[in-house]
Write a protein that holds these residues in place. Structure first.
Motif, short mmCIF file in Angstrom:
data_model
loop_
_atom_site.label_atom_id
_atom_site.label_comp_id
_atom_site.label_asym_id
_atom_site.label_seq_id
_atom_site.Cartn_x
_atom_site.Cartn_y
_atom_site.Cartn_z
N PHE A 84 5.66 -9.92 -79.14
CA PHE A 84 4.61 -10.30 -79.12
C PHE A 84 3.71 -9.76 -79.72
O PHE A 84 3.24 -9.46 -80.81
CB PHE A 84 4.10 -10.42 -77.34
N PRO A 85 3.63 -7.78 -79.67
CA PRO A 85 3.47 -6.57 -80.68
C PRO A 85 3.84 -7.09 -81.97
O PRO A 85 3.20 -6.88 -83.46
CB PRO A 85 4.26 -6.16 -79.98
N LEU A 86 5.54 -7.32 -82.02
CA LEU A 86 6.02 -7.91 -84.01
C LEU A 86 5.29 -8.72 -84.38
O LEU A 86 4.55 -8.99 -85.83
CB LEU A 86 7.07 -7.97 -83.78
N GLY A 87 4.88 -9.93 -83.48
CA GLY A 87 4.55 -11.32 -84.10
C GLY A 87 2.92 -10.81 -84.00
O GLY A 87 2.10 -11.30 -85.40
N LEU A 88 2.39 -10.72 -83.56
CA LEU A 88 0.52 -10.48 -83.23
C LEU A 88 0.44 -8.97 -84.77
O LEU A 88 -0.24 -9.34 -85.76
CB LEU A 88 -0.22 -9.79 -82.40
N GLY A 89 0.99 -8.14 -84.86
CA GLY A 89 1.00 -7.28 -85.80
C GLY A 89 1.24 -7.94 -86.93
O GLY A 89 0.25 -7.74 -88.21
N ALA A 90 2.42 -8.99 -87.33
CA ALA A 90 2.68 -9.36 -88.71
C ALA A 90 1.13 -10.04 -88.92
O ALA A 90 0.62 -10.44 -90.46
CB ALA A 90 3.53 -9.96 -88.87
N ALA A 91 0.83 -11.08 -88.49
CA ALA A 91 -0.03 -11.95 -88.05
C ALA A 91 -1.33 -11.29 -88.88
O ALA A 91 -2.20 -11.63 -89.81
CB ALA A 91 -0.25 -12.75 -87.23
N VAL A 92 -1.28 -9.90 -87.93
CA VAL A 92 -2.97 -9.17 -88.85
C VAL A 92 -2.84 -8.81 -90.06
O VAL A 92 -3.39 -8.47 -91.20
CB VAL A 92 -2.97 -8.47 -87.40
N PHE A 93 -1.37 -8.51 -90.10
CA PHE A 93 -1.15 -7.62 -91.56
C PHE A 93 -1.09 -8.95 -92.62
O PHE A 93 -1.84 -8.58 -93.51
CB PHE A 93 0.08 -7.32 -91.34
N MET A 155 13.50 -15.07 -83.37
CA MET A 155 13.39 -16.50 -83.33
C MET A 155 12.09 -16.71 -82.68
O MET A 155 11.17 -17.96 -83.27
CB MET A 155 14.29 -17.18 -82.07
N SER A 156 11.68 -16.79 -82.00
CA SER A 156 9.70 -17.14 -81.76
C SER A 156 8.71 -16.21 -82.29
O SER A 156 7.39 -16.74 -82.54
CB SER A 156 9.14 -16.31 -80.32
N VAL A 157 9.67 -14.99 -82.35
CA VAL A 157 8.82 -14.26 -83.96
C VAL A 157 7.80 -15.22 -84.60
O VAL A 157 6.38 -15.43 -84.91
CB VAL A 157 8.89 -13.20 -84.83
N PRO A 158 8.82 -15.51 -85.78
CA PRO A 158 7.83 -16.64 -86.92
C PRO A 158 7.07 -17.02 -86.28
O PRO A 158 5.94 -17.47 -86.73
CB PRO A 158 9.38 -17.61 -87.09
N VAL A 161 3.94 -15.85 -85.22
CA VAL A 161 3.16 -15.24 -86.79
C VAL A 161 2.43 -16.20 -87.44
O VAL A 161 1.17 -16.02 -87.39
CB VAL A 161 3.93 -14.50 -87.36
N SER A 162 3.09 -17.50 -87.16
CA SER A 162 1.86 -18.49 -88.04
C SER A 162 1.32 -18.75 -87.57
O SER A 162 0.23 -19.35 -87.73
CB SER A 162 3.63 -19.58 -88.64
N ILE A 163 1.33 -19.36 -86.46
CA ILE A 163 0.20 -19.81 -85.70
C ILE A 163 -1.21 -18.78 -85.27
O ILE A 163 -2.38 -19.63 -85.27
CB ILE A 163 0.85 -20.66 -83.85
#
Lengths: 293, 276
Positions: A84-93, A155-158, A161-163
């Motif tokens: 969650f933090p990694l994916g949301l962080g990446a999406a925000v960046f 596996m879940s991060v991509p 991130v994209s959504i």
């Protein structure tokens, strides 16, 4: 063209209903396979015991799935704590801070990451992460709960991130401008304006990540150590419902008790993932309902 | 600070404005544009604009679409920075401080309230929309926030309509209500300068008149820059009127002079609604 209108309407109607029909069909077929065992199995044992000894050569078996259920939730849960933090962080960046060029590069990277087959993730768990955990985390066995969680997180991060990135980009620029014009800095604007505005999309992204992590099979089969026990630490090997089905299906003959119990595990998985989706739906609806009040 | 000598020499360079400004005695303008030019890539949006706005007055900026009015506002709170192709030359001074090179744009923006043409209710409750900016600068006391929220909603003539629904999402309000919410939000930090970019586009005439009354009272506390398509609104409210056309400042001066004795024929025609 006018006389085509009706047939086309029926066609799209069918397309629309097909999803419901498929779900119903899946339930029916899996239930049919598991049906004979449902009346025979001791459900208290099934949910409370960790003894899993499938019947062989006609001898009665023990089917305690507790450790598998715990293993499944543990590996998915730990994975989401990272994802969650990694994916949301990446999406925000990507959506708010990156220059257009960096954004494009990162998005290609994320898409490639999403395209990695799950068996390859399993290899990575087995050959890359496993030795690292043995050398640096003091794990006796490198394939364990943490290994599987790291793989599932990656596996879940991509997906997350994209959504989430789509959800953030869908927020009108006027919101950003309004927030910044009030003297908020960029981070405050993201946290106080963008997140509330995009919350439904962000939640959907996280739920899809959970779905992926709970249902994933091959990668966790290779990375978690395949040991039927309740984990007491992050570096204990575990076994999941999915991995059990995949690894034992070959040994179980159709029509045997063991085969039917594996289908019962399948039903359990289906119920778990459907419940997660339902909860996500309710949460989203709940937020909308509150907003309307 | 600008000495009168410098001011007049710059205005002389502008030619047109010099005559009309000689009549206003403005020792230290609250806001001053000096030879301000803005371009977006190859497209010029503003050409050599020089205007001075005394404290606690209303400057009405009128002009046809695409004349550069909104761009002028964006240079005041540096939201022009969001447009990557924008290039700004010349000077904007807020109480003598140069804005174009200011380091802390966040602090700058807190001194300037901005109301956009279309209402932007943030996806927060009505209360939180108004409390947003005060919270950011560390106002957390419930009583203090309640006081700010009520004052700003009263000032924007919205209080009576929303006082029982403060926890409703701001985006659920009607367009006109959201616009007043935007005004309330802009007032929440008690800004020195209040910029209104065609604020009445989405509001009915009765409410518009109410807000105009409030703005005339707020003038005692702040300087107001009013961009408007309605020349009559400028006539009602503005102390000074500036007429922009095709990226240039055609002329500016006191309200009465601009409407009754414009220097340029085109100004008179625009203000009388003969073109636009």
């Amino acid at each position: 063209m006018d006389r085509l209108e009706k047939p086309i309407e029926y066609l799209v109607r069918l397309c629309g209903w097909s999803s419901i029909i498929s779900v119903a069909a899946i339930f029916i077929f899996i239930f049919r396979e598991a049906a004979p065992v449902i009346s025979k199995i001791n459900f208290i044992e099934f949910f409370t015991s960790t003894e899993w000894h499938p019947s062989k050569h006609g001898e009665p078996g023990e089917y305690g799935a507790l450790a598998l259920i715990v293993g499944n939730f543990a590996v998915a849960g730990v994975a989401m704590v990272m994802a969650f933090p990694l994916g949301l962080g990446a999406a925000v960046f990507i959506s708010e801070f990156a220059s257009p060029k960096v954004r494009e590069t990162l998005k290609i990277g994320i898409e490639l990451l999403a395209a990695v087959p799950s068996i390859v993730w399993g290899f990575i768990g087995l050959t890359v992460i496993s030795p690292l955990l043995v050398d640096h985390a003091g794990a006796e066995i490198g394939t364990n709960l943490l290994n599987g969680s790291i793989i599932l997180a990656l596996m879940s991060v991509p997906l997350i991130v994209s959504i989430s990135e789509d959800a953030l980009r869908a927020v009108p620029d006027s919101y950003r401008e309004a927030g910044l014009a009030l003297g908020a800095n960029k981070w405050e604007m993201v946290a106080r304006v963008l997140f509330p505005a995009a919350k439904n999309g962000l939640l959907a992204a996280c739920m899809l990540g959970v779905g992926r992590a709970v249902g994933e099979t091959m990668a966790v089969l290779l990375a978690t150590g395949n040991t039927n026990q309740i984990p007491h630490s992050l570096i204990d090997p575990i076994k999941t419902l999915t991995a059990t089905i995949a690894s034992e299906m070959n040994d179980a003959a159709r029509g045997e008790e063991h085969f039917q119990v594996l289908f019962l595990l399948g039903i359990l998985l289906l119920v778990i993932t459907c419940t997660i989706n339902l909860i996500a739906d309710l949460v989203i609806k709940g937020m909308k309902g509150k907003a309307n009040a | 600070m600008n000495t009168p000598a410098i001011t007049s020499s710059i205005l002389l360079a502008d030619g047109v404005s010099s005559a009309s400004t000689s009549s206003h005695q403005m020792n230290s303008p609250h806001l001053e544009f000096k030879n301000l030019s803005v371009s977006y890539g190859p497209k010029v949006a503003l050409r050599q604009i020089s205007i001075q706005v005394p404290k606690n007055t209303v400057l009405g900026i009128v002009g046809p679409a695409n004349s550069g009015k909104s761009t002028l506002l964006k240079t005041i709170n540096r939201t022009i920075d969001f447009i990557s192709t924008a290039r700004v030359e010349g000077s904007v001074a807020l109480a003598g401080e140069e804005v174009t090179t200011m380091k802390n744009v966040y602090a700058l923006r807190r001194r300037i309230g901005m109301v956009f043409p279309l209402p932007v209710g943030l996806p927060l409750t009505v209360y939180e929309n108004v409390a947003f900016a005060p919270r950011r600068i560390g106002v957390h006391g419930k009583a203090e926030l309640d006081e700010i929220v009520e004052r700003c909603l009263r000032d924007s003539v919205l209080w009576d309509e929303v006082k029982d629904r403060l926890d409703m999402l701001g985006t659920k309000l009607s367009g006109g209500q959201q616009q007043r919410l935007t005004l309330a939000r802009a007032l929440s930090l008690s800004p020195e300068i209040l910029c209104l970019d065609e604020f009445s586009i989405a509001i009915d005439p009765v409410t518009t008149m109410k807000i105009e009354d409030v703005l005339m009272q707020l003038k005692e506390k702040m300087t107001i820059i009013l961009v408007t398509n309605l020349t009559q609104q400028a006539r009602r409210m503005a102390d000074h009127v500036a007429f922009l056309n095709d990226s240039e400042l055609v002329e500016w001066g006191e309200n009465e002079a601009m409407f009754n004795r414009p220097k340029k024929e085109i100004t008179g025609r625009y203000l009388n609604g003969e073109f636009g």
